[in-house]
Write an enzyme that holds these catalytic residues in place. Structure first.
Site, PDB file in Angstrom:
ATOM      1  N   GLU A  68      38.539  54.409  43.802  1.00  0.00           N
ATOM      2  CA  GLU A  68      38.268  55.569  44.655  1.00  0.00           C
ATOM      3  C   GLU A  68      39.392  56.602  44.619  1.00  0.00           C
ATOM      4  O   GLU A  68      39.205  57.741  45.063  1.00  0.00           O
ATOM      5  CB  GLU A  68      38.051  55.114  46.105  1.00  0.00           C
ATOM      6  CG  GLU A  68      36.763  54.331  46.348  1.00  0.00           C
ATOM      7  CD  GLU A  68      35.518  55.190  46.264  1.00  0.00           C
ATOM      8  OE1 GLU A  68      35.641  56.430  46.140  1.00  0.00           O
ATOM      9  OE2 GLU A  68      34.417  54.621  46.321  1.00  0.00           O
ATOM     10  N   GLU A  78      40.769  31.920  39.970  1.00  0.00           N
ATOM     11  CA  GLU A  78      41.812  32.148  40.972  1.00  0.00           C
ATOM     12  C   GLU A  78      42.842  31.016  41.015  1.00  0.00           C
ATOM     13  O   GLU A  78      43.914  31.162  41.600  1.00  0.00           O
ATOM     14  CB  GLU A  78      41.198  32.319  42.355  1.00  0.00           C
ATOM     15  CG  GLU A  78      40.598  31.062  42.947  1.00  0.00           C
ATOM     16  CD  GLU A  78      40.081  31.290  44.357  1.00  0.00           C
ATOM     17  OE1 GLU A  78      40.615  30.639  45.275  1.00  0.00           O
ATOM     18  OE2 GLU A  78      39.165  32.124  44.531  1.00  0.00           O
TER      19      GLU A  78
END
Length: 297
Positions: A83, A114
């Site tokens: 963004e 992860e």
């Protein structure tokens, strides 16, 4: 690693009958819990402010803001990163989001990604990590191996490190120059850290990027003067931003934007300093792209 002791993994006494609640009761319970998140973030503001300072320093010296995380935490970092170019006119490589398992893990989970700290080392090396960068590791639990490995590697390379966790005394805090801990407590749905913890992480990322860009002159007042007008809606927004900033009408703002080749900052300086687009652009270059300083000059 005993996760059962973490606040984000414990059972919420307020929602033990979740499966028997009416939709309205369930939603009200969720809303009640969500109201605690903003206050938890507020208590962490001094640490968030310290993180803003180090990110600003990195960007001013040509470094980058690099978010690093797994699962929901990594996706939130990526969302904030993507963004920044349309909102603040940053280059696509100035704010990055690294997600365990790669970009494809944004839409489909990559199981086990992860748990491997070496993946983060490889991901950071792949983007050319330098000592000028700031790496922000996001992990709701505060113990994700991918994030621990990434922060440890970043610190070893001389980069500045920031951690964001939703538990106290988080493991990732040990690897951070600035540790942000936002203890959000038990989730409405036990262990579902996409809920309160995810909301807290999103709020922290919002604060980090917005405050950083404001410090870097990417806003004027509360206006997005460095936004990229890449569609019809944003072109209209740019026109309104210029009109607001220069206290003029939309037609005058449109003419200034045309003279400035669509660059809102240049158009604003042109109008406020009563100069040509060329002089406005030069003023911005000479003042570090700061509208107030360019007008004053």
């Amino acid at each position: 690693m005993d996760l059962s002791t973490l606040g984000t993994e414990t059972r919420n006494d307020n929602t033990t009958d979740l499966d028997r609640m009416s939709p309205t009761e369930l939603l009200l319970a969720m809303n009640d819990e969500d109201q605690t998140v903003a206050q938890a973030v507020r208590r962490a503001v001094p640490d968030i402010a310290a993180a803003v300072d180090v990110v600003v320093a990195s960007l001013r010296q040509g470094g980058r803001l690099i978010y690093l995380g797994a699962g929901t935490s990594g996706r939130i970092g990526m969302l904030d990163a993507v963004e920044c170019p349309p909102t603040f006119g940053t280059s696509p490589d100035q704010v990055l989001g690294l997600l365990a398992g790669g970009a494809g893990a944004f839409t489909a989970a990559v199981e086990g990604a992860e748990d491997d700290p070496t993946r983060a080392v490889a991901d950071l090396d792949a983007v050319g990590l330098t000592a000028r960068d700031t790496v922000v590791g996001l992990a709701a639990s505060g113990r994700t191996p991918y994030v621990v490995g990434g922060l440890a590697h970043a610190r070893a390379r001389g980069a500045t490190t920031v951690s964001v966790a939703c538990n106290q005394d988080a493991m990732i805090s040990r690897y951070a120059d600035v540790a942000i801990e936002v203890p959000t407590g038990p989730e409405v749905l036990t262990g579902s850290t996409r809920l309160k913890a995810g909301t807290a992480e999103k709020l922290v990322c919002n604060m980090l990027s917005t405050a950083t860009m404001a410090r870097l002159g990417k806003v004027y007042g509360n206006l997005m003067v460095d936004m990229n007008a890449t569609n019809e809606k944003l072109v209209d927004r740019a026109r309104r931003i210029v009109a607001e900033a220069a206290d003029t009408d939309l037609d005058t703002a449109a003419r200034a934007l045309a003279a400035a080749h669509g660059h809102a900052k240049t158009a604003i300086v042109l109008l406020l300093a009563n100069c040509t687009a060329e002089e406005a652009a030069a003023r911005l270059r000479d003042t570090g792209d700061d509208v107030r300083a360019a007008v004053a000059a």
